[in-house]
Design a protein around this motif. Structure first.
Motif, PDB file in Angstrom:
ATOM      1  N   ASP A  72       0.829  -1.208   0.000  1.00 40.36           N
ATOM      2  CA  ASP A  72       0.000   0.000   0.000  1.00 40.36           C
ATOM      3  C   ASP A  72       0.862   1.256   0.000  1.00 40.36           C
ATOM      4  O   ASP A  72       1.944   1.274   0.584  1.00 40.36           O
ATOM      5  N   TRP A 320      -5.986   4.827  -0.740  1.00 45.61           N
ATOM      6  CA  TRP A 320      -5.800   4.762  -2.183  1.00 45.61           C
ATOM      7  C   TRP A 320      -5.827   6.190  -2.668  1.00 45.61           C
ATOM      8  O   TRP A 320      -6.834   6.863  -2.546  1.00 45.61           O
ATOM      9  N   GLY A 327      -3.613   4.140  -7.299  1.00 40.27           N
ATOM     10  CA  GLY A 327      -4.685   4.357  -6.328  1.00 40.27           C
ATOM     11  C   GLY A 327      -6.055   4.121  -6.944  1.00 40.27           C
ATOM     12  O   GLY A 327      -6.269   3.167  -7.702  1.00 40.27           O
TER      13      GLY A 327
END
Ligand SMILES: [Zn+2]
Length: 482
Positions: A72, A320, A327
């Motif tokens: 992430d 995101w 994203g």
């Protein structure tokens, strides 16, 4: 030399049960005394400020590994910077399992990353998406024994979905080894069916995200999760309850003495399905699951908070970026809603949004705020020394100005994600300093902690999550490796 290394002087201390004026004396990273006229080597004036336990956010996605490699965008360094800026001192994040693979190896990688970058104290929930014999009978016992005392399952999402058989096996493992199970409750098949129909009808814009997953599919999965947990006799927490009709399922379970808890998040109080109905791709900023509902649902959630049915408010921080190529627009800005990553950032804004909506607007009192954001999550997840202001507890504190008016901007939140769904929201109440284990980790918005200074919170067995002992026909099916 004084009695204390640091004294927080003259503030209003807020605990889960009381609000009173006192000094807090800190020694060796812990709270050593709560009293009057304490003397310390260092002194922080807290006149006019609230002194509350540092926020405990038990549902955060930070530096989560992705199936195709990488992680992430929200790293431990940026995620903890945002947490500290917002008054949060510890978080439970996730160790993910990819289907067809084990859980020990990724868990080691999550540890490595958090140890290097975290500035807040951290723990993990172990996600299980593939309940193979090896994972359930060999690996999970080791994971739990290592202090990861909660398992997480998704009843929906293509890559994480677990069917009832797998879910039951996870519940059984939790009962055998002493863990809490947290559940994302939505009906996978129902969402897929409606999504296919929406796409066939040409309904592709972000707003149809809400249409694909109406509240009864969350209610159905919640009901099912509770019934299966009742059968196995293992405690569960239902994650991110979006509306009162789902909370009612939890209330019914609690009324019959089951260990079922419910969590909700700030987005369900201040966002709605209507936010996804914006021109172009903008609605993607507000997409998360379950879907935010409508103002009536938000109002009803406050009732469920006041009744105690929902007793933890986490952020479900899931970053995101909006402009980022990896994203929200990873599949392009013309992608159908079903291809847009779900989740909203919130670890830094959780306390401020909730304080404003709850305390400033008179819906909850200060002690309830502390219970929801620190004390209850710490208790439920067995985070010893966290979430309270008491002698011997970790000196994790947030100094809060309840009168400070701020306009939320993404910059203030200091996460790596390039937007916040709360941009422009005016709030009253803001953190002015964060203290983590006695160290001033944030002051006036400036984060001072060093990457790697966060500690792993290994969770030992604890009474709250012991099974009730009430089993159908008195037969403990979880004792067998089936
Ligand atoms: Zn989540």
């Amino acid at each position: 030399m004084s009695d204390y290394e640091l004294v927080i002087a003259g503030g209003t201390v807020v605990t889960a049960s009381d609000v009173f004026r006192a000094d807090v004396g800190i020694r060796g990273g812990r709270i050593a005394a709560i009293g009057l006229d304490l003397k310390g080597d260092q002194r922080m004036e807290a006149d006019g400020l609230l002194v509350m336990p540092g926020g405990v956010d038990t549902h955060c996605h930070i530096e989560q590994l992705q199936a195709n490699g990488g992680a992430d965008e929200e790293s431990w360094a940026s995620g903890s910077t945002s947490a500290l800026a917002g008054g949060t001192t510890s978080a439970v994040t996730f160790s993910n399992q990819f289907k067809g693979r084990g859980v020990l190896e990724p868990l080691a990688e999550y540890h490595r990353r958090a140890k290097a970058g975290a500035m807040i104290d951290y723990g993990f929930h172990q996600i299980i998406s593939d309940a193979t014999d090896k994972v359930m009978f060999e690996e999970i016992p080791q994971v739990i024994a290592s202090g990861v005392r909660s398992l997480k399952v998704f009843l929906t999402y293509e890559n994480s979905f677990i069917d009832d058989k797998g879910f039951i096996r996870v519940l059984a493992a939790a009962r055998r080894h002493g863990a809490l199970v947290t559940v994302h409750c939505e009906n996978y098949e129902a969402i897929n069916w409606r999504t296919a129909a929406l796409l066939a009808a040409g309904h592709v814009e972000p707003k149809y995200h809400a249409w694909s997953r109406p509240s009864m599919i969350e209610r159905e999965a919640t009901h099912r999760a509770i019934a299966l947990a009742e059968m196995v006799d293992v405690p569960i927490q239902v994650f991110h309850v979006s509306c009162p009709e789902v909370a009612t399922e939890i209330a019914r379970a609690q009324a019959r003495g089951l260990k079922v808890w419910g969590e909700t998040c700030p987005q369900y109080f201040v966002l709605g399905a209507a936010d996804m109905d914006r021109p172009g791709f903008e609605g993607a900023k507000f997409m998360c699951s379950p879907s935010p509902r409508d103002p009536a649902a938000s109002a009803g959630l406050w009732d469920m908070i006041r009744m105690g049915t929902l007793d933890v408010i986490s952020s479900d921080h899931s970053g995101w970026g909006y402009m980022s190529p990896v994203g929200k627009r990873i599949h392009g800005t013309n992608a159908p809603f079903s291809d847009i990553p779900n989740g909203v950032p919130g670890v830094g804004s959780r306390l401020a949004v909730l304080f404003n909506e709850g305390v400033t607007k008179g819906k909850i009192d200060l002690s309830t705020f502390v219970r929801l954001t620190a004390t209850n999550p710490a208790k439920l997840f067995g985070l010893a020394g966290k979430g309270t202001i008491a002698p011997g507890a970790d000196a994790d504190l947030v100094l809060w100005d309840p009168t400070k008016k701020m306009t939320i901007t993404n910059e203030l939140l200091q996460h790596v994600i390039d937007y916040t769904p709360y941009e422009g929201m005016e709030v009253t109440g803001w953190p002015v300093a964060t203290i983590r284990r006695g160290e001033i980790a944030m002051r006036d918005g400036k984060v001072l902690a060093a990457p790697g200074s966060g500690r792993f919170m290994a969770r030992a067995p604890y009474d709250l999550i012991k099974p009730t002992g009430r089993l159908p026909f008195g037969f403990d099916a979880s004792a067998y490796q089936v």
